[in-house]
Write a protein that holds these residues in place. Structure first.
Motif, mmCIF file in Angstrom:
data_model
loop_
_atom_site.group_PDB
_atom_site.id
_atom_site.type_symbol
_atom_site.label_atom_id
_atom_site.label_comp_id
_atom_site.label_asym_id
_atom_site.label_seq_id
_atom_site.Cartn_x
_atom_site.Cartn_y
_atom_site.Cartn_z
ATOM 1 N N ASP A 1 -1.809 1.438 5.826
ATOM 2 C CA ASP A 1 -0.666 0.832 5.141
ATOM 3 C C ASP A 1 -0.349 -0.506 5.788
ATOM 4 O O ASP A 1 -0.468 -0.661 7.015
ATOM 5 N N CYS A 2 0.091 -1.453 4.977
ATOM 6 C CA CYS A 2 0.517 -2.751 5.501
ATOM 7 C C CYS A 2 1.480 -3.385 4.511
ATOM 8 O O CYS A 2 1.106 -3.658 3.366
ATOM 9 N N MET B 1 0.810 -1.213 0.000
ATOM 10 C CA MET B 1 0.000 0.000 0.000
ATOM 11 C C MET B 1 0.844 1.264 0.000
ATOM 12 O O MET B 1 0.349 2.353 0.163
ATOM 13 N N ALA B 2 2.154 1.149 -0.119
ATOM 14 C CA ALA B 2 3.018 2.321 -0.088
ATOM 15 C C ALA B 2 2.804 3.190 -1.301
ATOM 16 O O ALA B 2 2.558 2.718 -2.402
ATOM 17 N N SER B 3 2.935 4.504 -1.111
ATOM 18 C CA SER B 3 2.748 5.452 -2.201
ATOM 19 C C SER B 3 3.924 5.419 -3.139
ATOM 20 O O SER B 3 5.070 5.227 -2.756
ATOM 21 N N SER B 4 3.659 5.627 -4.445
ATOM 22 C CA SER B 4 4.739 5.671 -5.431
ATOM 23 C C SER B 4 5.309 7.075 -5.576
ATOM 24 O O SER B 4 6.314 7.270 -6.246
ATOM 25 N N ALA C 1 -8.933 -6.999 6.096
ATOM 26 C CA ALA C 1 -8.409 -7.178 4.743
ATOM 27 C C ALA C 1 -6.923 -7.528 4.737
ATOM 28 O O ALA C 1 -6.413 -8.079 3.754
ATOM 29 N N THR C 2 -6.205 -7.211 5.810
ATOM 30 C CA THR C 2 -4.783 -7.548 5.859
ATOM 31 C C THR C 2 -4.552 -9.044 6.076
ATOM 32 O O THR C 2 -3.469 -9.561 5.760
ATOM 33 N N GLY C 3 -5.539 -9.735 6.632
ATOM 34 C CA GLY C 3 -5.383 -11.157 6.926
ATOM 35 C C GLY C 3 -4.519 -11.434 8.134
ATOM 36 O O GLY C 3 -4.171 -12.592 8.401
#
Length: 387
Positions: free
Chosen positions: A333-334, A1-4, A292-294
């Motif tokens: 973020d994960c 989920m990190a931003s580009s 959703a991360t599990g």
């Protein structure tokens, strides 16, 4: 989920990678630092000639300080030593010859600090940029003795290029202070003991003074309580220009549910903390974003608070780094994280820095050349230093 997008800050690992004979480093460079966006971890890479010993879980090089001015303070031990100074001969439990480097990502410079033998205690030193600008800074170590009414503030000034010792009145009782970290904020250094209090000092002052800021009411612990554990469940950091105290240690609400609380010291000249918000981990785990991360439903380990958004706190959970909007109870973020040290079962807030980057590092303005004792920033988001 990190931003580009180019990050305005990074999660910087405290322990650098050590490479053999400069492997994995561009030709002619001594240090390398990639700058991935959170929740990925930025790692400094150094050659073995800077840290010639074998890196282990209790003997490793360290990024001691990461200042928002763009300054980093790197410590790398060089082997066994005895400190033999005028009127003092010290034998520490692990005597070493230590080298210290100040890296300035803002103006592409690197400095090897002279006379590092004067520095005595791990965890008691920090770095602060001069609030007046001009690129000046001070590296300072607070040298305390239990029962003494004065302490030594040992300072290296970038203006003079020399160390100087200043006597300061020591305002604490006989209980020893054990700093978990040293922060720079509001032109001062803050020695943080997560069990008790903060000590603030302006090292630029002609006559520096130490000021005590107790933790919020009810948060002080007995001496040596939770020794070696507190930095897994507490931290102090700067976020949105204010000091924040994040607490998870034996922290439960009226119903007995484990929770996290964040307190704010709005005025650096006061000792008044304000409760900003609190949330239970059950509430966070119940949200669809967490599901959703599990990941399993369990209490994570505290990493840091976001340097510009105090609603967001980062945690270690198994092999993942989680960014959580605690006020909203949502995971933002994960990702799997990568640290050189320690092993995952020993991670804590002291092994990462929330480093807010100077404008030159996040605006797309890059340096393209480097020389001996200097550093450059290349367009692959990697900082290279030659030492």
């Amino acid at each position: 989920m990190a931003s580009s997008a180019s990050p305005s800050w990074v999660i910087l690992g405290r322990v650098p990678r050590v490479t053999a004979a400069g492997a994995d480093l561009p030709p002619g460079t001594g240090l390398s630092l990639a700058l991935p966006a959170p929740p990925r971890v930025a790692l400094l890479t150094i050659p073995s000639r800077i840290f010639p010993g074998r890196a282990t879980s209790d003997n490793f090089p360290s990024v001691i300080a990461a200042d928002a001015s763009g300054l980093l303070l790197l410590k790398a031990d060089q082997g066994p030593a005895v400190t033999d100074l005028p009127n003092r001969k010290d034998f520490s439990w692990r005597p070493t010859v230590a080298d210290y480097f100040v890296l300035d990502a803002k103006d592409a410079s690197a400095l090897h600090l002279p006379n590092a033998k004067y520095i005595r205690r791990q965890g008691h030193r920090g770095l602060v940029a001069c609030p007046g600008g001009a690129g000046h800074y001070v590296v300072a170590e607070l040298q305390m003795s239990v029962g003494a009414d004065t302490a030594d503030l040992l300072c290296f000034s970038s203006q003079t290029g020399e160390w100087a010792s200043k006597d300061v009145p020591y305002p604490l009782p006989s209980r020893p202070m054990s700093p978990n970290c040293v922060l720079s904020h509001a032109g001062r250094l803050w020695w943080v003991d997560l069990s008790w209090c903060l000590l603030a000092c302006d090292p630029f002052a002609d006559k520096p003074a130490l000021r005590v800021v107790p933790l919020p009411e009810g948060k002080a612990l007995k001496s040596k309580e939770a020794l070696g554990l507190l930095d897994k469940y507490r931290c102090v950091g700067v976020s949105a220009g204010k000091l924040r105290f994040v607490d998870m240690y034996r922290n439960r609400n009226s119903a007995g549910a484990a929770q996290i609380t964040v307190w704010t010291l709005a005025d650096p000249d006061s000792a008044k903390w304000t409760l900003e918000y609190e949330a239970t981990f059950g509430e966070i785990c119940d949200d669809v974003s967490y599901k959703a991360t599990g990941l399993p439903r369990k209490i994570p380990v505290l990493a840091l608070i976001h340097p510009t958004n105090p609603d967001v706190v980062y945690f270690f959970l198994d092999e993942h780094m989680l960014g959580v909007d605690v006020r909203a109870r949502k995971v933002l973020d994960c990702e799997v994280y990568d640290l050189v040290q320690p092993p995952r079962e020993h991670v804590s807030s002291r092994f990462v820095h929330a480093w807010q980057l100077p404008r030159a590092l996040c605006s797309g303005n890059f340096y393209s050349a480097f020389s001996v004792d200097s550093c450059c920033l290349l367009s692959d988001r990697t900082l290279h230093v030659s030492v």
